[in-house]
Design an enzyme around this catalytic site. Sequence first.
Site, short mmCIF file in Angstrom:
data_model
loop_
_atom_site.label_atom_id
_atom_site.label_comp_id
_atom_site.label_asym_id
_atom_site.label_seq_id
_atom_site.Cartn_x
_atom_site.Cartn_y
_atom_site.Cartn_z
CG HIS A 186 -24.41 -1.47 56.51
ND1 HIS A 186 -24.98 -2.39 55.67
CD2 HIS A 186 -23.64 -0.66 55.71
CE1 HIS A 186 -24.60 -2.15 54.42
NE2 HIS A 186 -23.78 -1.11 54.41
CG ASN A 209 -12.52 10.19 13.64
OD1 ASN A 209 -12.89 9.49 14.59
ND2 ASN A 209 -12.05 9.68 12.52
CD GLN A 244 -10.50 0.94 13.29
OE1 GLN A 244 -11.64 1.34 13.56
NE2 GLN A 244 -9.86 1.32 12.20
CB SER A 283 -9.32 24.62 19.05
OG SER A 283 -8.46 25.19 19.99
CE1 TYR A 342 -7.38 6.48 17.67
CE2 TYR A 342 -7.25 8.83 17.23
CZ TYR A 342 -7.49 7.55 16.79
OH TYR A 342 -7.83 7.32 15.49
CD GLU A 368 -9.38 24.46 23.68
OE1 GLU A 368 -9.91 24.99 22.68
OE2 GLU A 368 -8.65 23.45 23.59
CG HIS A 369 -6.85 28.17 24.13
ND1 HIS A 369 -7.45 27.48 23.10
CD2 HIS A 369 -5.84 27.37 24.58
CE1 HIS A 369 -6.83 26.32 22.93
NE2 HIS A 369 -5.86 26.22 23.80
CD GLN A 410 -6.93 28.31 19.43
OE1 GLN A 410 -7.52 27.24 19.42
NE2 GLN A 410 -5.64 28.41 19.75
CG ASP A 426 -1.38 25.77 21.09
OD1 ASP A 426 -2.20 25.33 21.92
OD2 ASP A 426 -1.69 26.54 20.16
CG HIS A 434 -6.25 24.43 15.67
ND1 HIS A 434 -5.40 23.37 15.64
CD2 HIS A 434 -5.79 25.25 16.65
CE1 HIS A 434 -4.45 23.53 16.56
NE2 HIS A 434 -4.66 24.67 17.18
CD GLU A 441 -28.47 5.08 55.18
OE1 GLU A 441 -27.73 4.15 54.77
OE2 GLU A 441 -28.22 6.28 55.04
#
Lengths: 434, 434
Positions: free
Chosen positions: B420, B214, B191, B237, B130, B327-328, B259, B361, B262, B415
């Site tokens: 088995h 999003n 969709q 981020s 995506y 994250e960074h 950052q 990046d 962003h 068990e």
Amino acid sequence: MPVFLETSAATFESDFTDLLNAKREDSPDVDAVVAGIIADVRSRGDAAVIELTSKFDKLDLTPETLAFTSAEIDAACEAVPVAERDALELAAARIRAYHERQVPQDQSWTDAAGATLGWRWGPVSAAGLYVPGGLASYPSSVLMNAIPAAVAGVERLVITAPTPGGVSNPLVLLAARLSGVDTVYRIGGAQAIAALAYGTQAVAPVDKITGPGNAFVAAAKRRVFGKVGIDMIAGPSEILVIGDGSVDPDWVAIDLLSQAEHDESAQSILITTDAAYGRAVAEAVEARLQVLERRAIAQASWRDFGAVIVVDDLEQAAALSDRIAPEHLELCVEEADALAGRIKHAGAIFIGAWTPEAIGDYVGGPNHVLPTARSARFSSGLSVMDFVKRTTLARMTPEALKAIGPAAEVLAKSESLEAHGLSVRARLDRLNEE
Amino acid sequence: MPVFLETSAATFESDFTDLLNAKREDSPDVDAVVAGIIADVRSRGDAAVIELTSKFDKLDLTPETLAFTSAEIDAACEAVPVAERDALELAAARIRAYHERQVPQDQSWTDAAGATLGWRWGPVSAAGLYVPGGLASYPSSVLMNAIPAAVAGVERLVITAPTPGGVSNPLVLLAARLSGVDTVYRIGGAQAIAALAYGTQAVAPVDKITGPGNAFVAAAKRRVFGKVGIDMIAGPSEILVIGDGSVDPDWVAIDLLSQAEHDESAQSILITTDAAYGRAVAEAVEARLQVLERRAIAQASWRDFGAVIVVDDLEQAAALSDRIAPEHLELCVEEADALAGRIKHAGAIFIGAWTPEAIGDYVGGPNHVLPTARSARFSSGLSVMDFVKRTTLARMTPEALKAIGPAAEVLAKSESLEAHGLSVRARLDRLNEE
């Protein structure tokens, strides 16, 4: 009787598609209830957990009795007969040996531009393992969840295991001890998942939650995913046996039943190159069903979801198997290694007549927590990898930045991210001044 | 102004906890809408996708124009200026070289009992990436998602990228081509995720979906998880810089802003052993903010979520960093390698003054899709591992079954799984007869 399909039949493709799409699990939509339980545990902590345990498990706990004491676990371990203890110890040792080979390697190298790159793996700090109560309270699952975590180096390893009416399984507690689990809580359901994810006064939060559970547990795991890591949303168990007629039909029949006896929603499928053999296996299943302890469950599973599929050759068998992407694939054929090499999608492959799937459930070494419902197309069984995470590493020298920095600047501009470009430019300008 | 904390202050622990728990993202509850969209795409296929694209993206498509044609992609690629093309090609080559080292190894061994055990890795057959439209349509993200999939050996690689009003980014199409993507669909939102997961007449279903999006995309990914694999639910981020005062405050200021620019929900934090240095960096941020192109966004992020934390020493800095699990993580200190060695939880570490985060990046080589919102405690950045899955292998000999089968039988009985045990027993009995 299970369905009996032949690839030569005109309706095969649509019949097979129906089999693939059969909805085996009647998952009730418990999401709203679960959302309420999670919110309640987040806001009221132990009090909510205790109330919900009283309501659902008919067990009255206090913050002090949420977890088994060490003395209680000692006493339970003492109660396990020596044969079971020896078997669990053998299983634990073999599972540990297998999983120790999965520990991933760190890497570091310096490339032509002068950049030092690499990565480093480390364990999650704390993991919570969910162990179902009641019928499906399996000590083997404790080993299969806890040992990979312990091998990964997880510092704090806890179990939540509901004990409806206060009844616990000594073998589960022994398995926990053999696996290096620190604490076992007598709680279950969505409230246990919420406590593990968000923490309460008595339950410290964990970073990763694994283990199977009912619809409430599954919905809760889906909801807390992101706040903590989860393993997978497991569905009912499945086995696919591919047989060329070379293995005793009775053996294959029992292997099929070893999945069917788990659950009425379990699925057992035989794909064979020999129609007569397919019928012989089906007859052997019927015979075994007459006397099997869990025949009511196994019969319902075999009747509703069982299938015998007759194919032209093993090539076709492998192709159909990949479309099914079975959790367990047993190759009861003469050239079993060759056939194993052709399979693309399966959770675990059991190769040859002497490898019944049940070996993998207990003592083989590989994990028995495996992708169900065709998810072997994109996911793997539980492993050490589920309890580690990777940090990537990069170190530039001035020369490396000179070599590759300008390209970063160009791309940053093309993405309208000015500061990204400036962070490179400021350093390159200093180099040019020097 | 961002918050300014000192570990020596009496209120530090509660202030720091507030910072950790600050809710940065205002995620609207779109789950019901998304459930409706998914159901609609499942039942009506292309017709639903086309209607929803018309409604949300103001773009009228037909089943024939859902995907870009090869000629359209050719034309877009031609339109990319040579500097951008060269930069993208350098980035692609470096990302490919890094990720090729991640391809995991198969293993097979025979143990003392005579059991042959191991595992084998294989790619998922089809993956869908995506790519967000509009402002956040980043060609670099196409490389970062598609190249690991291509390196893994994924056979069919497709992209969905909304093109609101029909406007597409030629660099995105060039990045797709450089990465080996087969098809790019002009669709987005829930969709697109539904079409990738369940398939329509024109869009073949995939096995794994990755890439940011999003709130609708995130909710859709959460819903289709299990039907297909997904990477993660990404949040805004973040960057954490640890500084000892040895690096130009202006450099650190730009890095923090890279950052902040962003997204208004992004977070930039400086931890420093030197309060005066912390103030100098904050001043440099203000100066840079006066003239930064995306100053409105960066200013909001820095004001609402930025922080400067003054610590006693780097040991304390590392401990706080691990609680943040950024994250960074950028280490702007003299002994940067040593400090990197102390860090447990971070998505990516950028070591030393010459390694601005923006290098990672674009052109460093490691992936820029990284765990946000403290999930580096339990998860890793995107990698080849996200596009492969493991099949475990086991093969017993009669001798191996004799050695370990009895333990499996004992555990099966414990068990209450009779079949088995019987599946092992039937084979052991045969051996005893012989």
